[in-house]
Write a protein that holds these residues in place. Sequence first.
Motif, mmCIF file in Angstrom:
data_model
loop_
_atom_site.group_PDB
_atom_site.id
_atom_site.type_symbol
_atom_site.label_atom_id
_atom_site.label_comp_id
_atom_site.label_asym_id
_atom_site.label_seq_id
_atom_site.Cartn_x
_atom_site.Cartn_y
_atom_site.Cartn_z
ATOM 1 N N THR A 256 0.818 -1.213 0.000
ATOM 2 C CA THR A 256 0.000 0.000 0.000
ATOM 3 C C THR A 256 0.849 1.258 0.000
ATOM 4 O O THR A 256 0.357 2.340 -0.296
ATOM 5 C CB THR A 256 -0.918 0.022 1.230
ATOM 6 N N GLY A 257 2.126 1.109 0.361
ATOM 7 C CA GLY A 257 2.983 2.288 0.416
ATOM 8 C C GLY A 257 4.439 1.882 0.391
ATOM 9 O O GLY A 257 4.778 0.701 0.512
ATOM 10 N N VAL A 258 5.291 2.887 0.221
ATOM 11 C CA VAL A 258 6.726 2.652 0.094
ATOM 12 C C VAL A 258 7.448 3.413 1.206
ATOM 13 O O VAL A 258 7.022 4.492 1.605
ATOM 14 C CB VAL A 258 7.233 3.169 -1.281
ATOM 15 N N VAL A 259 8.524 2.808 1.715
ATOM 16 C CA VAL A 259 9.422 3.540 2.611
ATOM 17 C C VAL A 259 10.782 3.595 1.934
ATOM 18 O O VAL A 259 11.309 2.565 1.511
ATOM 19 C CB VAL A 259 9.577 2.821 3.974
ATOM 20 N N LEU A 260 11.330 4.769 1.805
ATOM 21 C CA LEU A 260 12.674 4.918 1.240
ATOM 22 C C LEU A 260 13.678 4.921 2.381
ATOM 23 O O LEU A 260 13.534 5.693 3.337
ATOM 24 C CB LEU A 260 12.797 6.245 0.498
ATOM 25 N N THR A 261 14.689 4.063 2.284
ATOM 26 C CA THR A 261 15.709 4.040 3.325
ATOM 27 C C THR A 261 17.047 4.515 2.761
ATOM 28 O O THR A 261 17.211 4.630 1.545
ATOM 29 C CB THR A 261 15.903 2.616 3.887
#
Length: 309
Positions: A256-261
């Motif tokens: 449902t969503g993205v996390v950029l690390t």
Amino acid sequence: MFDSLSDRLNGAFKGLRGKGRLTDADIDATCREIRLALLEADVALPVVREFIKRIKTRAKGAEVHGALNPAQQVVKIVNEELVGILGGETRRLALAKNPPTVIMLAGLQGSGKTTLAGKLAHYLRKQGHAPLLVACDLQRPGAVTQLQIVGERAGVAVFAPHPGTSVGDGSAPREVTVSDPINVARDGVAEARAKQHDIVIVDTAGRLGIDEELMRQAAGIRDAVQPDETLFVLDSMVGQDAVLTANAFAEGVGFTGVVLTKLDGDARGGAALSVREVTGKPIMFASSGEKLEDFDVFHPDRMASRILG
Ligand code: GDP
């Protein structure tokens, strides 16, 4: 962050400075530069094409705006379009009407999932929630211990598989099968329910590359816990492969969503600028370092401003 891209974009605008009027040739030349800057930053080709098309159309059709000179006008258009490909609005977590809200993390090994799990839990705790971390990465040696350490630092409880674990569903303590992350995930949610945690964060296993077993396992966990949010954790240092990986997870697990690390590293920007357009899913959080506090909700407008310096 994205220093080389910023330099190249600013270089592209230089040729426009001091011009009283922009010809189509001026705009074409600037767009060529912008195109090269984006390609060099590893932005996916279809995203670059669409971006340049929009900039050209808008710049050529732009009304002369009283307060802005032509160069500033182009920068403004590029800024707005960057905000657009980064997702436009900030997208907040969708909390379940009936807690606990279940958040599942998915991504390749090394993408930063376990680190992120701790940061997200810490962030949510500061917001007044009572999260529970659930250790379902039973593949990578040390991942469970790492999550326990991170949980301790964040002041957040961790549900980890170990013999005699009480599953909190009213039954007597029983052994969780260490080899089965799906059971751990399910028991973790039961534990959260029993102990009044309103959010469950499920850390899952990744592989160094995409493989079927990984996808099957992640899909099994998803089916068992029915997450309200599935966050795809993407290492922003990954170049062209980011799009392939994102598509594989979109297809195999769905998110449902993205996390950029790892936004603190010397990433070129391609992963960040491509993932929203390619997958259609919003970037929700940004993680940028080893400390728990190096984490925030993702703001497309702030990211665009930083890129344009
Ligand atoms: P996982 O395999 O997906 O759980 O990945 P980890 O959370 O173990 O992270 C892999 C490596 O990247 C570890 O050495 C982390 O310390 C490091 N790491 C994770 N997030 C970040 C970040 O935002 N910035 C930097 N510089 N390093 C990070």
